[in-house]
Design an enzyme around this catalytic site. Structure first.
Site, PDB file in Angstrom:
ATOM      1  N   HIS A   1       1.088  -0.593  -0.315  1.00 52.20           N
ATOM      2  CA  HIS A   1      -0.029  -0.219  -0.246  1.00 52.20           C
ATOM      3  C   HIS A   1       0.985   1.133   0.283  1.00 52.20           C
ATOM      4  O   HIS A   1       2.306   1.365   0.225  1.00 52.20           O
ATOM      5  CB  HIS A   1      -0.645   0.222   1.116  1.00 52.20           C
ATOM      6  CG  HIS A   1      -0.200   0.205   2.487  1.00 52.20           C
ATOM      7  ND1 HIS A   1       0.636  -2.401   2.709  1.00 52.20           N
ATOM      8  CD2 HIS A   1       0.481   0.385   3.522  1.00 52.20           C
ATOM      9  CE1 HIS A   1       0.789  -1.332   3.584  1.00 52.20           C
ATOM     10  NE2 HIS A   1       0.808  -1.058   4.058  1.00 52.20           N
TER      11      HIS A   1
ATOM     12  N   ARG B   1      13.572  -6.000   4.316  1.00 50.90           N
ATOM     13  CA  ARG B   1      12.542  -6.789   4.406  1.00 50.90           C
ATOM     14  C   ARG B   1      10.667  -6.466   4.346  1.00 50.90           C
ATOM     15  O   ARG B   1      10.704  -5.317   4.568  1.00 50.90           O
ATOM     16  CB  ARG B   1      12.176  -6.201   6.099  1.00 50.90           C
ATOM     17  CG  ARG B   1      10.854  -7.354   7.525  1.00 50.90           C
ATOM     18  CD  ARG B   1      10.195  -6.133   6.926  1.00 50.90           C
ATOM     19  NE  ARG B   1       8.848  -6.968   7.779  1.00 50.90           N
ATOM     20  CZ  ARG B   1       7.899  -5.922   8.253  1.00 50.90           C
ATOM     21  NH1 ARG B   1       7.317  -4.937   7.410  1.00 50.90           N
ATOM     22  NH2 ARG B   1       6.999  -6.351   9.206  1.00 50.90           N
TER      23      ARG B   1
ATOM     24  N   ASP C   1       7.492  -6.284   3.659  1.00 53.95           N
ATOM     25  CA  ASP C   1       5.668  -6.049   4.466  1.00 53.95           C
ATOM     26  C   ASP C   1       4.742  -6.883   3.947  1.00 53.95           C
ATOM     27  O   ASP C   1       4.275  -6.939   2.540  1.00 53.95           O
ATOM     28  CB  ASP C   1       5.408  -4.687   4.737  1.00 53.95           C
ATOM     29  CG  ASP C   1       4.732  -4.381   5.670  1.00 53.95           C
ATOM     30  OD1 ASP C   1       5.116  -4.449   6.889  1.00 53.95           O
ATOM     31  OD2 ASP C   1       3.570  -3.993   5.257  1.00 53.95           O
TER      32      ASP C   1
ATOM     33  N   GLU D   1       7.629 -10.668   6.256  1.00 59.85           N
ATOM     34  CA  GLU D   1       6.223 -11.545   6.650  1.00 59.85           C
ATOM     35  C   GLU D   1       5.600 -12.481   6.487  1.00 59.85           C
ATOM     36  O   GLU D   1       4.467 -10.823   5.834  1.00 59.85           O
ATOM     37  CB  GLU D   1       5.953  -9.808   6.780  1.00 59.85           C
ATOM     38  CG  GLU D   1       4.726 -10.188   8.439  1.00 59.85           C
ATOM     39  CD  GLU D   1       4.335  -8.648   8.117  1.00 59.85           C
ATOM     40  OE1 GLU D   1       4.081  -8.399   9.564  1.00 59.85           O
ATOM     41  OE2 GLU D   1       3.853  -7.748   7.635  1.00 59.85           O
TER      42      GLU D   1
HETATM   43  C1  NOJ Z   1       3.338  -5.000   8.871  1.00 63.88           C
HETATM   44  C2  NOJ Z   1       3.739  -3.566   9.836  1.00 63.88           C
HETATM   45  O1  NOJ Z   1       4.654  -5.272  10.711  1.00 63.88           O
HETATM   46  C3  NOJ Z   1       2.967  -3.196  10.506  1.00 63.88           C
HETATM   47  O2  NOJ Z   1       3.881  -2.529  11.820  1.00 63.88           O
HETATM   48  C4  NOJ Z   1       2.811  -2.602   9.968  1.00 63.88           C
HETATM   49  O3  NOJ Z   1       1.462  -1.098  10.506  1.00 63.88           O
HETATM   50  C5  NOJ Z   1       1.165  -3.344   8.831  1.00 63.88           C
HETATM   51  N1  NOJ Z   1       2.227  -4.443   7.835  1.00 63.88           N
HETATM   52  C6  NOJ Z   1       0.629  -1.978   7.632  1.00 63.88           C
HETATM   53  O4  NOJ Z   1       2.596  -1.932   6.961  1.00 63.88           O
END
Ligand code: NOJ
Ligand code: CA
Length: 553
Positions: free
Chosen positions: A103, A198, A200, A242
């Protein structure tokens, strides 16, 4: 040869804005971080993961970006970033940065253009619906703090999709132009010198369907392409993703080593907290036994705390309640109906023995450890701060005002420095612990380099061993470099473990919580203190005869 550096790394995650302020404006910055690189190098970490560094309205701690090619002016300039990379490189530290491309911020010029005109070249870079989506209250990532996943935009006269907060519209990855742009972003930062990313929110980037649709579908070719572009531009680059998904889905993300080289082990993290709460290693053993075997280039990343809540969403209701009772008894400590917004030290009641045991445990789980800034000195949380900000307070360096984080007047720092009480900067700070050989920091400074001497833990095969006590996690690791046995007692009670099943006739202790009696090579009677641990090299003999010739002889 420096192959697969990420399998022998120790990753340290930090947010520049809360680490060290150099210019006294109350916000941590890149020059401040540069001034702390020697500290990080001495700690024994080998790779820094920087939370988002780009321009941002900062409504989600930088995870709402307005320019993927820039540096947030609050933390410095692109020049400062290049200098930081150079200085990190001088110390042999690699750097990875957050890649937050699911996003953008709603203030990103792309979204501004997209919403202003359906004929805008950026309109189709986002996900729109003319009609009200029937399932717009499904699929929220932040329940209790997020009301919907589709929001009506007055300007566009249409609904836009957002997996996260309403100010984070999702990019439309079905659009090839979006994919091409993201490849450019990746290539740009690799060219500047980062060692990887990393990534997201990986699962949401891949989704072709929206929450509530009957048959969820994902497009994994996005990961194939990303891996190709990343490794083509920098052969040893790593993407650490993640993806907090179910066990059966994980292998698709790794692929045969052609997709994501590294993923956070969320399942193991949740089972570890359950094991800590129960003082029983069984949940960890079960998680390890259930872990799918992954392709050779692939690697897990282990963590205890990260920059978000401890997400317990994949435990059963009773299991989650057990962890809540043990580590988040007050409702205000909990978040999103599934997690705990506390740091590790207060969760473990500041018990130094237990904290050390927890870190020794993390370092001997299969994978690469990721440590959160401030956890190496046992920092606490500030529950008066919103949601996950509770654990994002400034680093505590000294007992000077603002904990040495900034010279600005107290209370004007980017977030309040934890002050007073057991976790205030007056008590918990780097300088105080630097002067004490029995401090948590000194322990970490000893453990992390020792871990580097035991590459078997990061990359060897791992086999749980029964040593006669449920409270003891016993893991045997095998690699081309040798064999290791790691014993960790999760309970407060002393015990004697029997590891004779893995005895090889020779053994030497390389690290432990105490000065135990010399090891009996049968490994039959291995004493472990309450919360004790022992790292034992198996099959090691003092070489006899003259040392091998050195080069050139
Ligand atoms: C995952 C991240 O670890 C978190 O901190 C964040 O709010 C959301 N993704 C949105 O980018
Ligand atoms: Ca600053």
């Amino acid at each position: 040869m420096n192959e697969r550096w990420y399998k022998q790394a120790v990753i340290y995650s930090l947010d520049v804005e809360t680490f060290q302020d150099a210019n006294g404006d109350g916000i941590g910055d890149l020059p401040g971080l540069i001034s702390r690189l020697d500290y990080l190098s001495r700690l024994g970490v080998t790779c820094l993961w920087l939370n988002p560094i780009h321009p941002t309205p900062n409504r989600d701690d930088g995870y709402d970006i307005t320019d993927f090619y820039g540096i947030d002016p609050n933390i410095g300039s692109l020049g400062d970033f290049a200098e930081f990379l150079h200085q990190a490189d001088n110390r042999g530290l690699r750097v990875i940065i957050d890649l937050v491309v699911n996003h953008t911020s709603d203030e990103h010029p792309w979204f501004q253009s997209a919403r202003s005109d359906p004929r805008s070249p950026y309109h189709d870079w986002y996900v729109w619906s003319k009609d009200e989506p029937p399932d717009r209250r499904q699929g929220m990532v932040f329940p209790g703090h997020q009301k919907e996943t589709w929001t009506f935009d007055e300007e566009a006269q249409a609904w836009y999709y957002h997996r996260f907060y309403d100010f984070q519209p999702d990019l439309n990855f079905a659009n090839p132009e979006v994919r091409a742009e993201i490849h450019k972003v990746v290539a740009f930062w690799l060219r500047l010198g980062v060692a990887g990313f990393r990534m997201d929110a990986a699962p949401f980037i891949l989704e072709l369907t929206r929450p509530g649709e009957p048959e969820p579908q994902q497009d994994f070719s996005i990961l194939d392409d990303l891996h190709a572009i990343t490794t083509w531009r920098r052969g040893d680059a790593v993407t650490l993703a993640e993806a907090n998904v179910e066990k059966d889905e994980l292998l698709e993300y790794f692929g045969d080593g052609n997709r994501l080289p590294m993923m956070f082990n969320f399942l193991l993290n949740q089972r570890t907290f359950l094991a800590l709460a129960r003082a029983d290693a069984t949940p960890v053993v079960a998680a390890l036994e259930a872990s799918p075997s992954i392709a050779e280039p692939c690697q897990w990343a282990t963590f205890l705390r990260n920059h978000d809540e401890v997400d317990l969403g994949r435990l059963g209701q009773h299991e989650r309640d057990e962890v809540f009772t043990a580590f988040g008894p007050d409702p205000d400590m909990r978040l999103y109906h599934r997690g705990i917004r506390r740091r590790l030290a207060p969760m473990l009641d500041g018990d130094q023995r237990r904290l050390r045991m927890a870190y020794a445990l993390q370092c001997t789980l299969p994978g690469t450890p990721v440590i959160r800034y401030g956890d190496e000195i046992g920092m606490g949380e500030d529950l008066s701060l919103r949601e996950r900000n509770a654990i994002r307070t400034p680093m505590q360096w000294t007992d000077q005002p603002n904990g040495g984080f900034s010279s600005i007047a107290p209370k004007r720092t980017v977030r309040p420095v934890i002050t007073g009480g057991d976790y205030g900067y007056e008590k918990i700070n780097v300088l105080a612990q630097r002067g004490r050989s029995d401090s948590l920091l000194s322990f970490m400074e000893q453990m992390l380099p020792t871990l580097r001497e035991c590459p078997e833990f990061g990359s060897g095969t791992c086999e749980p061993i029964d040593v006669g006590h449920r409270s003891v996690l016993a893991l045997r690791f095998e690699a081309s470099t040798g064999s290791m046995l790691a014993l960790t007692n999760l309970a407060a009670r002393r015990c004697v473990a029997d590891a004779s099943a893995v005895s090889t006739g020779h053994a030497v202790e390389v690290f432990a919580d105490d000065d135990y009696d010399p090891i009996d090579a049968t490994l039959e009677n291995l004493t472990l203190n309450g919360y004790g641990f022992r790292w034992i090299r198996l099959g090691w003999e003092i070489p006899s005869g003259p040392p091998p010739p050195t080069w050139p002889s």
